[in-house]
Structure formats: C-alpha cells, structure tokens
Design an enzyme around this catalytic site. Structure first.
Site, PDB file in Angstrom:
ATOM      1  N   SER A 199       0.815  -1.214   0.000  1.00 43.69           N
ATOM      2  CA  SER A 199       0.000   0.000   0.000  1.00 43.69           C
ATOM      3  C   SER A 199       0.853   1.271   0.000  1.00 43.69           C
ATOM      4  O   SER A 199       1.705   1.459  -0.865  1.00 43.69           O
ATOM      5  CB  SER A 199      -0.948  -0.050   1.199  1.00 43.69           C
ATOM      6  OG  SER A 199      -1.958   0.917   1.109  1.00 43.69           O
ATOM      7  N   ASP A 364      -9.602  -2.957  -5.198  1.00 39.73           N
ATOM      8  CA  ASP A 364      -9.392  -3.944  -4.138  1.00 39.73           C
ATOM      9  C   ASP A 364     -10.157  -3.593  -2.866  1.00 39.73           C
ATOM     10  O   ASP A 364      -9.860  -4.114  -1.791  1.00 39.73           O
ATOM     11  CB  ASP A 364      -7.902  -4.121  -3.843  1.00 39.73           C
ATOM     12  CG  ASP A 364      -7.252  -2.881  -3.227  1.00 39.73           C
ATOM     13  OD1 ASP A 364      -7.960  -1.919  -2.855  1.00 39.73           O
ATOM     14  OD2 ASP A 364      -6.001  -2.848  -3.112  1.00 39.73           O
ATOM     15  N   HIS A 396      -7.733  -5.472  -0.435  1.00 41.27           N
ATOM     16  CA  HIS A 396      -6.496  -4.755  -0.155  1.00 41.27           C
ATOM     17  C   HIS A 396      -5.612  -5.499   0.856  1.00 41.27           C
ATOM     18  O   HIS A 396      -4.420  -5.730   0.601  1.00 41.27           O
ATOM     19  CB  HIS A 396      -6.853  -3.361   0.366  1.00 41.27           C
ATOM     20  CG  HIS A 396      -5.718  -2.416   0.457  1.00 41.27           C
ATOM     21  ND1 HIS A 396      -5.073  -1.904  -0.652  1.00 41.27           N
ATOM     22  CD2 HIS A 396      -5.100  -1.856   1.537  1.00 41.27           C
ATOM     23  CE1 HIS A 396      -4.124  -1.071  -0.270  1.00 41.27           C
ATOM     24  NE2 HIS A 396      -4.108  -1.037   1.048  1.00 41.27           N
TER      25      HIS A 396
END
Length: 417
Positions: A199, A364, A396
């Site tokens: 991320s 996601d 995610h």
C-alpha cells in the site's frame, strides 16, 4: 614429496570447508519489507513543552516513552480518544515549509530494521495485523528476521517532499532505509536486495528508489515488489478528509480522528491524482458542484481545509501530478481486482456533514483500479523487467493473508534468486 601430501590434504580440507559453507548458505536474496499506512508501532513521550487540552491528556508527561500507536485497549475507552488524536496530530509550518509534531510531543519508530515493528502493531493483543501472516510465510520459505529479512517501519503521519523542499522526517527515513538496504546486502554476501512493500509503503519506496543514483539501484536492489500500491491516490482519500478515518478500529468514531487525520502530511498523498483519474471525472458530487481530481484545491477549500491547498500544490502535485518515473530496477507489482471500491461520493445537498451515498467501481476495496494500474502502460515500455499481476476477487489486506495471493507474491520475491 612427503611434505607435499600433507599440504595437498590441507588444501583439499580447506576446499571442502568452503564448499560446505556455500552449500549451507540459504541462497536467498535478502528482502526488506516496507509496510502500509498505520501498520507499525509508534512511540511517544511528553515533555514540559506539551500543553494538553485536558489534564488527563498530560498524565504521562515526564514519564518517558510509551506506545502511542497502537494501544487497542486504551482506545476502547472513548475518553482516551481525544488525547490520542491530539498527540498523533502534526503541524504544518508555512514559514519552514515542513511538518512537525505538536509542541511537546516527541515520537520515535521502534525496532527499525526488524519485522517486529509491524508483525503486531499492538503487541499486547496480537490480533490486529495482516503483516504477520506475510512474515510467517516468508519464514517458512527460509527467511530469518535480521539475517535475510528486514523491516523498514516509518512514521506514517509523514511523507517526503519534492527534491529541494524540506522534509525532515521523510529524509531521515530515506537515509535509514538506504543504510538498511546496504547492510542487508552486506550481510548476505553482497546479494542485491528485494524491496517488498504494501500500500502506502510502495509510494514511499518508489520515491526512495528514484532519488538514488542509478548505479546504486542496480548494485543493491534486485527487484521491487509493490503490493496494492495506490499510484494515483484513492477516492477514499477525499472521503476520509470529510468523514474521518478510524484506522480500522470499529469502536472508534471516525469523526473523533478527523482533525488529526487532516493534519497529517500523508493524508494529502492519498488524494486522487489527475494523471490517474483524469482532470474531469466527477469523484465527489454535491447538489451544486462536482469535484474531480483536477479540482482537489477547490475541494479542500469547500470542506474547510483551505490551509492544505499550499502544501498540496507545492509538495504533492509535483510528485504525483504526472507520469511516475520507472524506478530503474526490475519490478513486479501485485494488485487486487474485482472488489467493490468507492469510486464516487455523492452528497445529497451542499452540506458535507450529511451522510453521502457511495458509488462503487472496480479495485481492491481501497485502491481504485485506475490507480492500481496507473504505471502499467508507461513502465512496461521502458525496456526494464516489469510485470503486473492482477489477482481476481482479492481485497487490499487479503493480498497479504490469502494463500492464493501469497503464493504469487513469494514467487515474485524469489525471482531475484
């Protein structure tokens, strides 16, 4: 001739020892892990300069270091949330053109170099982490913390600025990360390092790489593996500046952390970029106005955050407003697709305090598809090893937990071997 035989035996013995050492070596390229936003521990201490908003917030003044994030048990008490928000806030100084802590609050990131910092952000409970599964899978593959596997936690409230602008916290992290990469390589016979990120950590690592000399990158970095990187920001980045972000803690009211979230430099990094979303596509809609990625400055003013326009335009847009440079090393980026992701936030009137409806698109669940694939076209035509793996129906955080996704990620990490 008699003397030559013992000498020959000694040489053969030394050769056998050397071969055994080579065979015993794990043969793994070291991996440096850079976690996502709000994933690692953060310590604080309160000095005499701290002026708490209430007596309770100053209870720890002068008592030394304590864990500010994450203290799951403390945040279950609503009375502790305002103090947490106050001490987690940061301040932008236009004169210095940089961010800092609230006066009297000192912070540090513990366990730099180790995965201990983000295996469990709350080590007392050990129930609030998805990085732990990823680390455990790497350990089963043969990686060992501090030997072939290293962690690069950071103060996730901060980021870095364009080259030439001050960024005290971000620059210090980059210096530490460079030293860690070199140390990891040195401990492993000079093998290049794999930098694997999740991320927000992917954005930081990308900025780190493009600021290093190309010769250094080619010498020390064998592969860059960003997972779920929001290359072009998030529609949720706009949403959280309106409604707040409870950091995944279901018992915390997101609006209780709104001012704290708005104060952070990293919050501006998560805003959608025109390069990925286009300058005209509506992302936030009110009764009388549409706001696109090209209208972020107007959006900040509209929600009462006009003071952020300056740092957004001078410290964020120059980094993400156009095509992102290729990092100059082999890249495999892994993304989740097929999960409903906020694509447009619709307010019924012109009041941002009203509850909006959310139009979902692909992604996601956190990172929009257009952001996740924003580098695919430009990076795949640079003549450098590049691939993008899209994992269907994968959220995610599940990318670091689900067996199907982890198998792909581990395989890509080991490509450097």
């Amino acid at each position: 001739m008699v003397m030559a035989i013992p000498l020959l035996l000694a040489q053969l013995l030394l050769l056998a020892v050397a071969l055994a050492a080579v065979q015993a070596a794990p043969g793994l390229h070291p991996v440096v892990l850079v976690p996502g936003y709000a994933t690692n521990e953060l310590d604080a201490r309160l000095t005499e300069l701290y002026r708490p908003s209430s007596p309770g917030c100053g209870a720890r003044k002068g008592e030394g270091w304590f864990r500010l994030y994450l203290n799951y048990s403390a945040l279950q008490d609503p009375g502790n949330v305002p103090c947490f928000a106050e001490q987690m806030s940061s301040v932008y100084d236009p004169a210095a053109d940089d961010y800092s802590n609230v006066a009297g609050v000192e912070t540090r990131v513990p366990f730099f170099g180790s995965t201990q910092a983000f295996r469990y952000p709350d080590p007392d409970r050990k129930n609030f982490s998805y990085m732990s599964t990823f680390v455990e899978r790497l350990e089963k593959t043969g990686y060992r913390d501090g030997e072939t596997m290293f962690g690069a936690p950071y103060d996730f409230r901060y980021a870095v600025a364009p080259v030439g602008r001050p960024s005290r916290v971000g620059d210090a992290f980059f210096r530490a990360l460079k030293n860690l990469v070199e140390r990891a390589s040195g401990l492993n016979g000079g093998r290049p390092v794999v930098i694997a990120t999740h991320s927000f950590g992917g954005l930081l690592a990308h900025q780190f790489l493009i600021r290093q000399p190309l010769a250094w990158r080619r010498r020390f970095v064998g592969r860059f593996v960003p997972i779920a990187a929001p290359w072009g920001g998030l529609v949720r980045g706009m949403q959280t500046l309106v409604s707040g972000n409870n950091l995944g803690l279901p018992f915390v009211d997101p609006r209780a952390l709104l001012r704290q979230g708005r104060s952070q430099q990293s919050s501006l990094w998560r805003l959608p970029s025109p390069a990925a979303f286009g300058a005209a596509t509506p992302l936030v809609t009110t009764k009388s106005r549409n706001y696109s990625a090209g209208d972020v400055a107007d959006f900040l003013v509209a929600i009462g955050l006009g003071e952020a326009v300056g740092p957004y335009e001078s410290r964020v847009l120059p980094l993400f407003g156009g095509e992102l440079p290729h990092p100059g090393v082999p890249v495999t980026t892994v993304v989740g697709v097929g999960v409903g992701t906020p694509e447009r936030i619709v307010f019924p009137g012109d009041d941002f305090d009203a509850t909006p409806s959310v139009v979902a698109g692909d992604g996601d669940g956190v990172v929009n598809l257009v952001s996740a694939v924003a580098v695919e076209t430009s990076w795949s035509h640079r003549g450098v090893d590049f691939s993008m793996v899209k994992v269907s129906n994968m959220s995610h955080n599940a990318l670091l937990v689900d067996d199907r996704a982890l198998e792909i990620i581990i395989r890509e990490i080991q490509r450097a071997d």
